[in-house]
Design a protein around this motif. Structure first.
Motif, mmCIF file in Angstrom:
data_model
loop_
_atom_site.group_PDB
_atom_site.id
_atom_site.type_symbol
_atom_site.label_atom_id
_atom_site.label_comp_id
_atom_site.label_asym_id
_atom_site.label_seq_id
_atom_site.Cartn_x
_atom_site.Cartn_y
_atom_site.Cartn_z
ATOM 1 N N LYS A 578 12.868 20.362 -20.490
ATOM 2 C CA LYS A 578 12.049 20.561 -21.681
ATOM 3 C C LYS A 578 12.695 19.984 -22.935
ATOM 4 C CE LYS A 578 9.121 24.450 -20.429
ATOM 5 N NZ LYS A 578 8.640 25.796 -20.800
ATOM 6 N N ALA A 579 13.993 19.748 -22.873
ATOM 7 C CA ALA A 579 14.672 19.163 -24.031
ATOM 8 C C ALA A 579 14.502 17.663 -24.095
ATOM 9 C CB ALA A 579 16.152 19.524 -24.016
ATOM 10 N N GLY A 580 13.834 17.086 -23.071
ATOM 11 C CA GLY A 580 13.617 15.643 -23.079
ATOM 12 C C GLY A 580 14.687 14.852 -22.371
ATOM 13 N N ASN A 581 15.630 15.530 -21.691
ATOM 14 C CA ASN A 581 16.661 14.820 -20.946
ATOM 15 C C ASN A 581 16.098 14.364 -19.603
ATOM 16 O OD1 ASN A 581 19.013 15.420 -22.746
ATOM 17 N ND2 ASN A 581 18.493 17.518 -22.199
ATOM 18 N N TRP A 582 16.331 13.115 -19.271
ATOM 19 C CA TRP A 582 15.938 12.590 -17.968
ATOM 20 C C TRP A 582 17.162 12.533 -17.069
ATOM 21 C CZ3 TRP A 582 11.202 11.980 -16.129
ATOM 22 C CH2 TRP A 582 10.126 11.839 -17.023
ATOM 23 N N SER A 583 16.943 12.899 -15.811
ATOM 24 C CA SER A 583 18.015 12.802 -14.831
ATOM 25 C C SER A 583 18.248 11.342 -14.462
ATOM 26 C CB SER A 583 17.645 13.587 -13.573
ATOM 27 O OG SER A 583 16.588 12.908 -12.876
#
Length: 809
Positions: A578-583
């Motif tokens: 939800k914080a916008g971090n992509w794996s």
């Protein structure tokens, strides 16, 4: 008669004689200036008229007088008298003049000259040895004027008139008197007694002196209209003051205005506490520019204010006195503070006016004045909204509301306002933000000027849920109530634990993916979205998104549809929190193929077909174990063989086999239970283990029994029907076999030591070429083979080869 003693030098006499014409002119001027005749009315002329004295002025200056005879020769005697009855003679002289000395002030003297034959006319003049009387009016002890009148009253009881008054001054009682200026007086004005005195004044301008302000003494000295003793003109008596001469009047000058100022740099620009006096620091000083640094000292300093609510005006109150200090001791300067308590919010300007002890009043200063703003009303702020900074630039991949992956966030401050009081407000000035309600943790201040602002706020670096507090300040440092909001700071990307396609091959467009992912921020991290695509750049038209549950772990088997083109397909996955971090991008591959198809099933003997000597004919086997050859297309994962079309009650499955190229699978089937005609059904399973081919079958005859060769003969037919079973004259012989009833498909012949000759087709009668060399008896063997590849028992027979013609003997 005694000769007069002449005290003048010969040079002086020569000068006097040469000035005879000048004296005559001077006497004429004397009559004009004084307004009466040069000769006294008692003067008489000699009857003979041959001996005459020049007329005398009415008043002669000093205690001497020179009497001049205008004609006459020979010895002369000059005489003097105070009453014209008793004449005193001076020694005889041949000179035409005589200087009478020792004359008394105020005495009238008559003069004549006699000779042995003549007596001159009598002339008269009064001696005046003193300067005019003068009364100087007292000055005030102090003055602030740079130019002051020195008033006086003057007269001369002898001359009866004064021609001028000279002003002397000094700034030190022990110093010499300095002449300053003189006032000319009409000499025809009668000033003979106090009641007929001349009253006037001489103006004194301190700026024309070098001493400046301070103590000054003054001395006035008049000059009367007495003529010079040599009758050259009016000289007048003048008393020049000496060092020890007492002053006539004095005063202290203080012409410099005092000054004052407010120390504006000690004033705060804004104040916000009502009923609390505001210190207005000031400095005041009297001027010390006078003689020897003289100053009269400060008497009073008064403070004033102007009031307005708009910087551009108008003033609502102006020049209002709010404080004053008076001083009882003589002070050159003072530094102090006025206390000012504002009655209303607004803008206040201050100024001070100083007054010294002599009454010099400081001029009102020019604008601008030192200014303060007084504001006691607190501002307000309605709310703050915390937002990830990518929200403005990236609407697709932005963090969800309440989440951020960067410590730098946007804070939307809304509803900021400085409230009016007394129709005034200082205005919103700044926004203070922190991560605790005490505003001591990660405090940051921002300049704001409107009701709304977007602030770039930097959170502390520790991941987790952050509560941010904000309050607004106006310019007067009034602060609002604090408002707060929360945001989760998650800078750590989620990660996959598993991203696997459940099969290596597929014949379908839909595959299944086992996905396991975790967001690593303990307690607060939440996964948000999963995207899967066959393109590692995840174009929107080729990407499938899954909304994930609001939790930090996820495990699921997901369907995914791929494009159905044969070959290897890569599938890419990436998960976002939800914080916008992509794996990181994970991938797996699957091989796409058409559904497996069974093209042909062939059953054959175990013997390799290349072994033509021993292999069975097609459709035959000499064993219950046979080879199944499966021709197929597609990806084969399993082979199922059964002796029944229902594949029950038993079947045999193969997951391993020998391959011949990409389309032939070879397995050994060893489940036949009987000889004779056997049928085997086959079905192929594709890569998903759920797709299967059509069922096909094949048959084979199993014969495990050897055929029986009953008889075998070798013979030679010379001329039919002439046949020999014993001899032959050629290598080509006839053979015949007798076989039990069976499916004979081949036969073989051989000689000891030589390879077997295989005949792939069986015939009971055929030929054989003896291959051993030479002549003599030849042993030939024979065996037959049935269609299943079983060889019979071998039989042998012999024949002698004789190729020599007989000889008659």
């Amino acid at each position: 008669m005694k000769v007069k003693y002449v005290s003048s030098t010969i040079g002086i006499v020569a000068v006097l004689l040469s000035l005879g014409r000048i004296w005559s002119v001077a006497w004429a001027q004397k009559g004009q200036i004084e307004g009466h005749e040069p000769l006294n009315v008692s003067q008489t002329a000699n009857s003979s008229g041959s001996l005459r004295l020049f007329p005398e002025p009415q008043v002669t200056q000093g205690d001497s007088n020179i009497v001049i005879c205008s004609n006459g020769t020979g010895l002369k005697i000059f005489q003097i008298s105070t009453d014209q009855s008793n004449w005193e003679s001076r020694p005889g002289t041949f000179s035409n003049f005589w200087s009478f000395g020792g004359l008394l002030h105020g005495s009238k003297y008559f003069y004549r000259v006699i000779t042995t034959t003549d007596t001159s006319n009598v002339v008269v003049s009064t001696q005046d040895t003193l300067a005019p009387e003068i009364q100087t009016y007292s000055l005030s002890d102090s003055t602030t004027d740079a130019i002051i009148p020195i008033r006086f009253k003057t007269w001369d009881p002898i001359c009866g008139s004064v021609q001028k008054v000279i002003l002397y001054y000094r700034s030190d009682p022990t110093s010499v008197w300095v002449p300053y200026d003189s006032l000319l007086i009409d000499p025809q004005r009668v000033a003979i007694a106090p009641d007929q005195a001349v009253e006037d004044s001489v103006m004194f301008d301190i700026s024309l002196t070098s001493a400046g302000d301070g103590y000054y003494e003054f001395y006035l000295s008049g000059v009367d209209t007495a003529w010079a003793a040599d009758n050259t003109g009016i000289v007048g008596n003048l008393k020049i003051p000496l060092v020890g001469t007492e002053k006539q009047t004095f005063t202290y000058f203080d012409t410099q205005k005092p000054g004052s100022k407010i120390f504006s740099h000690f004033l705060l620009p804004y104040y916000n506490q009502s009923q609390v006096p505001i210190g207005v620091p000031f400095s005041a000083a009297d001027s010390a520019n006078g003689a020897r640094g003289y100053w009269s000292g400060l008497e009073k300093v008064t403070a004033f204010f102007n009031y307005k609510v708009n910087p551009a005006g108008p003033y609502l109150s102006q020049d209002v006195q709010f404080a004053a200090y008076s001083f009882t001791t003589k002070l050159l300067s003072v530094d102090s503070t006025f206390n000012f308590t504002p009655a209303q919010d607004g803008i206040y300007e201050f100024y001070t006016l100083a007054k010294d002890n002599f009454g010099n009043q400081e001029d009102k200063p020019q604008l601008p004045y030192p200014t303060i703003i007084f504001d006691t009303e607190v501002p307000q702020i309605n709310q703050i909204v915390l937002q990830d900074q990518t929200s403005l630039t990236d609407t697709i991949y932005a963090a969800q509301p309440g989440w951020t992956n960067s410590s730098s966030i946007f804070v939307y401050a809304l509803g900021m306002e400085d409230l009016l009081k007394d129709n005034f407000r200082s205005g919103v000035d700044s926004l203070l933000m922190a991560q605790n309600v005490d505003f001591t943790l990660n405090t940051q201040r921002y300049k704001v000027s409107s009701s709304e602002a977007v602030i770039n706020y930097v959170l502390d670096s520790m991941p987790g849920e952050k509560q941010v507090f904000a309050k607004v300040f106006d310019y007067a440092k009034n602060e609002s109530q604090a408002v707060s909001n929360t945001i989760v700071f998650d800078p750590i990307a989620p990660s996959f634990h598993e991203f696997d396609i459940t099969t290596t091959y597929t014949t379908q467009t839909e595959i299944s993916l086992n996905v396991q992912a975790t967001d690593t921020v303990a307690q607060v991290g939440e996964l948000y979205k999963l995207r899967i695509s066959e393109d590692p750049t995840f174009p929107s038209d080729k990407t499938i998104y899954w909304q994930l549950p609001a939790q930090n772990q996820y495990a699921e088997t997901l369907p995914f549809t791929i494009t159905f083109t044969p070959g290897k397909h890569w599938v890419y996955g990436q998960v976002r929190d939800k914080a916008g971090n992509w794996s990181e991008v994970w991938s797996d591959s699957v091989f796409v193929t058409a559904p497996v198809q069974l093209n042909r099933l062939t059953l054959q003997d175990l013997t390799d077909p290349s072994d033509t000597l021993n292999c069975a004919d097609s459709g035959w086997s000499d064993s219950l174990t046979v080879t199944a050859r499966i021709n197929y297309t597609g990806v084969l994962k399993k082979i199922i063989l059964s002796e029944t079309s229902s594949f029950a009650p038993s079947q045999k499955e193969y997951t391993e086999w020998e391959s011949e190229g990409d389309s032939v699978a070879v397995v050994v089937y060893d489940h036949f239970q009987k000889v004779g005609h056997d049928t085997l059904w086959c079905q192929l399973i594709g890569p998903n283990l759920t797709d299967s081919s059509a069922v096909k079958f094949a048959t084979i005859r199993v014969d495990t029994t050897r055929p029986w060769l009953q008889d075998f003969e070798v013979f030679h037919t010379f001329d039919d029907p002439e046949t020999s079973y014993t001899y032959t004259d050629t290598s080509l012989v006839q053979v015949t076999t007798l076989v039990s009833e069976d499916f004979i498909s081949g036969m073989k012949f051989w000689e000891p030591g030589l390879t077997q000759m295989f005949y792939p087709r069986f015939s009971p009668d055929t030929t054989y070429v003896i291959r051993s060399s030479g002549v003599g008896e030849k042993l030939v063997f024979c065996a037959v083979r049935d269609s299943a590849g079983n060889w019979s028992n071998p039989l042998s027979n012999s024949i002698s080869v004789d190729k020599t013609d007989p000889v008659f003997t």
